[in-house]
Scaffold this active site. Sequence first.
Site, PDB file in Angstrom:
ATOM      1  N   TYR A  79      98.939 107.028  98.383  1.00  0.00           N
ATOM      2  CA  TYR A  79      99.216 108.474  98.385  1.00  0.00           C
ATOM      3  C   TYR A  79     100.386 108.789  97.451  1.00  0.00           C
ATOM      4  O   TYR A  79     100.306 109.673  96.605  1.00  0.00           O
ATOM      5  CB  TYR A  79      99.533 108.908  99.826  1.00  0.00           C
ATOM      6  CG  TYR A  79      99.612 110.408 100.022  1.00  0.00           C
ATOM      7  CD1 TYR A  79      98.465 111.193  99.976  1.00  0.00           C
ATOM      8  CD2 TYR A  79     100.837 111.054 100.262  1.00  0.00           C
ATOM      9  CE1 TYR A  79      98.518 112.561 100.169  1.00  0.00           C
ATOM     10  CE2 TYR A  79     100.898 112.417 100.454  1.00  0.00           C
ATOM     11  CZ  TYR A  79      99.736 113.174 100.413  1.00  0.00           C
ATOM     12  OH  TYR A  79      99.799 114.533 100.603  1.00  0.00           O
TER      13      TYR A  79
ATOM     14  N   THR B  86      98.548 121.188 109.267  1.00  0.00           N
ATOM     15  CA  THR B  86      97.133 121.223 108.857  1.00  0.00           C
ATOM     16  C   THR B  86      96.400 120.096 109.581  1.00  0.00           C
ATOM     17  O   THR B  86      97.043 119.192 110.144  1.00  0.00           O
ATOM     18  CB  THR B  86      96.974 120.976 107.337  1.00  0.00           C
ATOM     19  OG1 THR B  86      97.307 119.606 107.069  1.00  0.00           O
ATOM     20  CG2 THR B  86      97.825 121.895 106.490  1.00  0.00           C
TER      21      THR B  86
ATOM     22  N   ASP C 254      82.177 117.975  95.468  1.00  0.00           N
ATOM     23  CA  ASP C 254      82.934 116.734  95.665  1.00  0.00           C
ATOM     24  C   ASP C 254      83.794 116.591  94.419  1.00  0.00           C
ATOM     25  O   ASP C 254      83.275 116.353  93.313  1.00  0.00           O
ATOM     26  CB  ASP C 254      81.979 115.546  95.822  1.00  0.00           C
ATOM     27  CG  ASP C 254      82.735 114.233  96.021  1.00  0.00           C
ATOM     28  OD1 ASP C 254      83.949 114.172  95.697  1.00  0.00           O
ATOM     29  OD2 ASP C 254      82.122 113.263  96.480  1.00  0.00           O
TER      30      ASP C 254
ATOM     31  N   ASN D   3      93.646 121.431  95.001  1.00  0.00           N
ATOM     32  CA  ASN D   3      94.302 121.219  96.287  1.00  0.00           C
ATOM     33  C   ASN D   3      93.678 120.077  97.105  1.00  0.00           C
ATOM     34  O   ASN D   3      94.372 119.464  97.919  1.00  0.00           O
ATOM     35  CB  ASN D   3      94.229 122.534  97.084  1.00  0.00           C
ATOM     36  CG  ASN D   3      94.479 122.330  98.562  1.00  0.00           C
ATOM     37  OD1 ASN D   3      95.618 122.220  99.011  1.00  0.00           O
ATOM     38  ND2 ASN D   3      93.404 122.234  99.343  1.00  0.00           N
TER      39      ASN D   3
ATOM     40  N   THR E 148      97.840 116.530 108.888  1.00  0.00           N
ATOM     41  CA  THR E 148      99.015 116.036 109.630  1.00  0.00           C
ATOM     42  C   THR E 148      98.703 115.907 111.125  1.00  0.00           C
ATOM     43  O   THR E 148      99.232 115.016 111.789  1.00  0.00           O
ATOM     44  CB  THR E 148     100.230 116.973 109.453  1.00  0.00           C
ATOM     45  OG1 THR E 148      99.786 118.302 109.351  1.00  0.00           O
ATOM     46  CG2 THR E 148     101.052 116.621 108.258  1.00  0.00           C
TER      47      THR E 148
HETATM   48  P1  NAD Z   1      93.216 118.865 105.040  1.00  0.00           P
HETATM   49  O1  NAD Z   1      92.636 117.530 105.366  1.00  0.00           O
HETATM   50  O2  NAD Z   1      93.442 119.842 106.116  1.00  0.00           O
HETATM   51  O3  NAD Z   1      92.352 119.564 103.909  1.00  0.00           O
HETATM   52  C1  NAD Z   1      91.922 118.881 102.779  1.00  0.00           C
HETATM   53  C2  NAD Z   1      90.622 119.486 102.321  1.00  0.00           C
HETATM   54  O4  NAD Z   1      90.180 118.743 101.183  1.00  0.00           O
HETATM   55  C3  NAD Z   1      89.514 119.394 103.375  1.00  0.00           C
HETATM   56  O5  NAD Z   1      88.858 120.640 103.530  1.00  0.00           O
HETATM   57  C4  NAD Z   1      88.585 118.339 102.835  1.00  0.00           C
HETATM   58  O6  NAD Z   1      87.223 118.523 103.201  1.00  0.00           O
HETATM   59  C5  NAD Z   1      88.792 118.521 101.333  1.00  0.00           C
HETATM   60  N1  NAD Z   1      88.377 117.333 100.589  1.00  0.00           N
HETATM   61  C6  NAD Z   1      88.668 116.041 100.847  1.00  0.00           C
HETATM   62  N2  NAD Z   1      88.034 115.254  99.982  1.00  0.00           N
HETATM   63  C7  NAD Z   1      87.337 116.073  99.146  1.00  0.00           C
HETATM   64  C8  NAD Z   1      86.481 115.853  98.044  1.00  0.00           C
HETATM   65  N3  NAD Z   1      86.173 114.608  97.617  1.00  0.00           N
HETATM   66  N4  NAD Z   1      85.941 116.915  97.412  1.00  0.00           N
HETATM   67  C9  NAD Z   1      86.222 118.176  97.847  1.00  0.00           C
HETATM   68  N5  NAD Z   1      87.003 118.440  98.887  1.00  0.00           N
HETATM   69  C10 NAD Z   1      87.565 117.392  99.536  1.00  0.00           C
HETATM   70  O7  NAD Z   1      94.594 118.545 104.280  1.00  0.00           O
HETATM   71  P2  NAD Z   1      95.779 119.518 103.850  1.00  0.00           P
HETATM   72  O8  NAD Z   1      96.962 119.116 104.602  1.00  0.00           O
HETATM   73  O9  NAD Z   1      95.342 120.936 103.868  1.00  0.00           O
HETATM   74  O10 NAD Z   1      95.992 119.014 102.355  1.00  0.00           O
HETATM   75  C11 NAD Z   1      95.753 119.830 101.224  1.00  0.00           C
HETATM   76  C12 NAD Z   1      96.571 119.289 100.066  1.00  0.00           C
HETATM   77  O11 NAD Z   1      97.962 119.401 100.395  1.00  0.00           O
HETATM   78  C13 NAD Z   1      96.325 117.816  99.784  1.00  0.00           C
HETATM   79  O12 NAD Z   1      96.316 117.593  98.394  1.00  0.00           O
HETATM   80  C14 NAD Z   1      97.505 117.122 100.430  1.00  0.00           C
HETATM   81  O13 NAD Z   1      97.813 115.894  99.834  1.00  0.00           O
HETATM   82  C15 NAD Z   1      98.599 118.159 100.168  1.00  0.00           C
HETATM   83  N6  NAD Z   1      99.751 118.051 101.036  1.00  0.00           N
HETATM   84  C16 NAD Z   1      99.621 118.148 102.380  1.00  0.00           C
HETATM   85  C17 NAD Z   1     100.758 118.020 103.186  1.00  0.00           C
HETATM   86  C18 NAD Z   1     100.701 118.125 104.679  1.00  0.00           C
HETATM   87  O14 NAD Z   1     101.720 117.861 105.345  1.00  0.00           O
HETATM   88  N7  NAD Z   1      99.587 118.535 105.273  1.00  0.00           N
HETATM   89  C19 NAD Z   1     102.007 117.812 102.591  1.00  0.00           C
HETATM   90  C20 NAD Z   1     102.090 117.720 101.204  1.00  0.00           C
HETATM   91  C21 NAD Z   1     100.960 117.842 100.432  1.00  0.00           C
END
Ligand code: NAD
Length: 262
Positions: free
Chosen positions: A155, A190, A64, A91, A193
């Site tokens: 955010y 992902t 976590d 990430n 989204t």
């Molecule tokens: P996602 O929800 O698919 O994956 C996020 C992962 O983080 C999950 O596996 C979740 O279990 C893990 N997580 C959440 N809280 C946690 C914690 N307390 N400890 C450990 N793990 C934790 O989201 P994603 O789209 O893959 O996002 C990944 C990163 O990319 C994020 O930082 C997000 O802000 C960033 N991002 C995403 C987008 C998008 O459009 N998807 C755009 C810009 C930035």
Amino acid sequence: MSEELKGLVACVTGGASGLGAGIVTQLAQEGVTVIAADVQTDKGEAFAETLRKQGLSVYFRHLDVTCEEQWILLVEDLETEFSGLDILVNNAGIIIRKRLSDLSLEEWNRAVSVNLNSVFLGVKHCRNLLARSTSASIVNISSTAGIIAHLDPSYTTSKWGVRGFTKAAALELVQDGIRVNSVHPSMIATPLTEAAPPGHMEANRYAIPMGREAQPEEIAKVVCFLCSRGSSYMTGSEIVVDGGMTTAGVAHMRAQFQEQYN
Ligand code: NAD
């Protein structure tokens, strides 16, 4: 596989899903031993096992990212089981899709804790391990929400914080030979989204000149570059990977709107 990354050890937070899973896969395919750290234990274990069956060196660890004690234990584990660390990708992230008027202090704190405090904890506790590497790199995943404003204040604020912290950390960690950079994607396909309200992705595409979301591997390749010796002169930089959104999203949207009325 390039020689730039081969043999290094990386830890990717939020590595069980979405972009994190894409980064884990890409790094592993480049010959990196990758520790995917996440709160989703069953999903992460299964994902790591699938990649190991493909011959890749991927392991899962429960973490976590908001919990300092768990970071300390992870670092001990990385030292004993993997003999160190060369790459940290911060990430893990969440989004709370609420405007100011609906957002509670608890929700605000949660977003800041997972998206920003986690990056501070990761950098603080991994620093000594990374300082022993001759190819140390930290990549912090921010967002275009860290470049401009998105609709969700918690955010947006946390992602601007990641951008600022990256620069402060780059300045301090340069003395340890550790590079620190941030990556700013717009919209990626992902689970994050996919869970957005109906119409969210369609509306965003209007503001992206490329007219589409990125696939995780399109962001992961940029992350791999920042992790590699190929980016050896880069620190404190921000790389925007957004299909043109922050450069020309407004002009692109206006052009489409005008076309409708011509
Ligand atoms: P996602 O929800 O698919 O994956 C996020 C992962 O983080 C999950 O596996 C979740 O279990 C893990 N997580 C959440 N809280 C946690 C914690 N307390 N400890 C450990 N793990 C934790 O989201 P994603 O789209 O893959 O996002 C990944 C990163 O990319 C994020 O930082 C997000 O802000 C960033 N991002 C995403 C987008 C998008 O459009 N998807 C755009 C810009 C930035």
